[in-house]
Design a protein around this motif. Sequence first.
Motif, mmCIF file in Angstrom:
data_model
loop_
_atom_site.group_PDB
_atom_site.id
_atom_site.type_symbol
_atom_site.label_atom_id
_atom_site.label_comp_id
_atom_site.label_asym_id
_atom_site.label_seq_id
_atom_site.Cartn_x
_atom_site.Cartn_y
_atom_site.Cartn_z
ATOM 1 N N GLU A 149 0.816 -1.216 0.000
ATOM 2 C CA GLU A 149 0.000 0.000 0.000
ATOM 3 C C GLU A 149 0.852 1.270 0.000
ATOM 4 O O GLU A 149 0.335 2.376 -0.211
ATOM 5 C CB GLU A 149 -0.914 0.010 1.228
ATOM 6 N N ASP A 150 2.145 1.142 0.221
ATOM 7 C CA ASP A 150 3.044 2.301 0.309
ATOM 8 C C ASP A 150 3.374 2.792 -1.102
ATOM 9 O O ASP A 150 4.052 2.112 -1.871
ATOM 10 C CB ASP A 150 4.323 1.904 1.055
ATOM 11 N N SER A 151 2.917 3.991 -1.438
ATOM 12 C CA SER A 151 3.156 4.547 -2.778
ATOM 13 C C SER A 151 4.318 5.528 -2.806
ATOM 14 O O SER A 151 4.574 6.165 -3.835
ATOM 15 C CB SER A 151 1.882 5.250 -3.279
ATOM 16 N N SER A 152 5.044 5.657 -1.708
ATOM 17 C CA SER A 152 6.167 6.593 -1.636
ATOM 18 C C SER A 152 7.429 5.964 -2.216
ATOM 19 O O SER A 152 7.420 4.837 -2.713
ATOM 20 C CB SER A 152 6.410 6.994 -0.180
ATOM 21 N N GLU A 153 8.522 6.701 -2.123
ATOM 22 C CA GLU A 153 9.818 6.203 -2.584
ATOM 23 C C GLU A 153 10.553 5.409 -1.511
ATOM 24 O O GLU A 153 11.735 5.106 -1.651
ATOM 25 C CB GLU A 153 10.694 7.368 -3.047
ATOM 26 N N SER A 154 9.873 5.049 -0.455
ATOM 27 C CA SER A 154 10.479 4.246 0.603
ATOM 28 C C SER A 154 10.938 2.894 0.044
ATOM 29 O O SER A 154 10.308 2.340 -0.856
ATOM 30 C CB SER A 154 9.478 4.024 1.735
ATOM 31 N N THR A 161 13.612 2.334 4.685
ATOM 32 C CA THR A 161 13.613 3.793 4.668
ATOM 33 C C THR A 161 12.171 4.264 4.537
ATOM 34 O O THR A 161 11.358 3.642 3.859
ATOM 35 C CB THR A 161 14.440 4.342 3.508
ATOM 36 N N ILE A 162 11.864 5.359 5.203
ATOM 37 C CA ILE A 162 10.494 5.883 5.181
ATOM 38 C C ILE A 162 10.542 7.360 4.784
ATOM 39 O O ILE A 162 11.143 8.184 5.489
ATOM 40 C CB ILE A 162 9.813 5.729 6.553
ATOM 41 N N ILE A 163 9.950 7.672 3.649
ATOM 42 C CA ILE A 163 9.892 9.050 3.159
ATOM 43 C C ILE A 163 8.434 9.489 3.108
ATOM 44 O O ILE A 163 7.603 8.824 2.491
ATOM 45 C CB ILE A 163 10.524 9.169 1.762
ATOM 46 N N THR A 164 8.141 10.585 3.771
ATOM 47 C CA THR A 164 6.787 11.125 3.720
ATOM 48 C C THR A 164 6.830 12.514 3.105
ATOM 49 O O THR A 164 7.790 13.273 3.296
ATOM 50 C CB THR A 164 6.151 11.192 5.120
ATOM 51 N N THR A 165 5.775 12.850 2.378
ATOM 52 C CA THR A 165 5.688 14.140 1.707
ATOM 53 C C THR A 165 4.353 14.805 2.011
ATOM 54 O O THR A 165 3.355 14.142 2.319
ATOM 55 C CB THR A 165 5.831 13.985 0.179
#
Length: 438
Positions: free
Chosen positions: A96-101, A120-124
């Motif tokens: 479900e994670d659509s980020s660049e993580s 890695t977890i990147i949030t925007t």
Amino acid sequence: MSRLTANASLPLFALALTFAACGGKGSDTPSDDVKPYQGTHAQTKLMGTNDNAEVIRALPNSNKVLLLSSKARKLTLLEIDGARLSVLAEKVLFPEDSSESELTNLAIAPDSAYAVATRTIITTGADGEQTNCGGELVFIDIAAGAAFGTILQQLAVGPMPDAVAISDDGRFAVSADERDGPDAWGKCEVLGKTASISVIQIGEGGPASARVFRQITMIDEVGVGPREPESVAISKDSDRVVVTLQDSHELAIFDISALPDEAQLTSEHAAVKIVKLPPNDLGAFPWPDGVLVFDDADGQEFFAIAGEWNDRLIVVDRDGTAIANEELSPRQLPESLPRVVDSGSPLFSPDSLAGFTYDGVPYLAVTLRHSGAVAFYDVSNAAAPAYRSAVKVGQNEQGGIDEDGSTVRPEGICAASDGRFVATANEGESSVSLILPE
């Protein structure tokens, strides 16, 4: 994180040509009574085109390997049957994670009960600007079957972790929380994030009882580059930890048992030793990547480091003193191998290491990203690593001797302890290659 976009301090192609005869102290000829290891490429298995197959680990005392594809966040369990690789189980994590993580690295518990991956977890925000660069360790069930890939525990660590190791006694894990900041060609654009090393205590309850035991915040020194942890190795007594600091060309060394009774400390604490790694003959520093603990022929323990940017294999003792700084020489490696011919890049770019003992002789296997190959060194004498052979990997190499080099780009590597197989994760081709002894 590889620094393949960074500027090298000296032209390494010129170095390789000028110093082709300077291969170090290693002997080119094994003794008559020992049959040297000679590997052969048995098979390459293509994975998903966009998976980014990056990390591979051997399950202890088995013919199984676990592959981590970072961008796809996919775990694949494979079995080696004779000369073939077959998939036993596969699971995409965090679909479900659509980020660049990404899932960036992997370690397997000594009893193979579980694995732990760095995430890695990147949030925007709504405007697309990054609001946080975080990280966690993800403990995962890796038993083949319906439970494969089940997440057992998620534990927050420092920002953007890039490597993890588990001690041989299974009591501790250590993560290299790289931060991966923009001052080092990284992805984290959030100001104020600080690189760290996290020491995790794993209790008798296993992953469910894991907790951050100590966290070492890295303090950068002016003029040496950001201290961003890259790879981790733990000594066989499960106490000494060696971490490569890629952008500052250093090692961080400490004993878990000697850490103070403080949850948070810094790299300036007396319990943490910072060691500068040596340059090559023309002064180019290594941008150290993979680090591995190994024993020489006398059973003495050392640490090997891949000098990603100056084409060196560096060996240090437990205190971090460099006892070998061996050139990957074009005089030794086959002329047919791809390589990068560019004044600002390494020819071969050693990345990751695996160790094994074959016919009583200790060996190191080193992936060469720019050459699509694995180099093998006899490390009976740790002070004089002796090049023995190189094996080309991958199924469809398109690279050559030019400014780009290999398109296969092997990165991760693992080996059975007795050398009966070596396997690589080929990031460029997104494949797994199997090497067997001839």
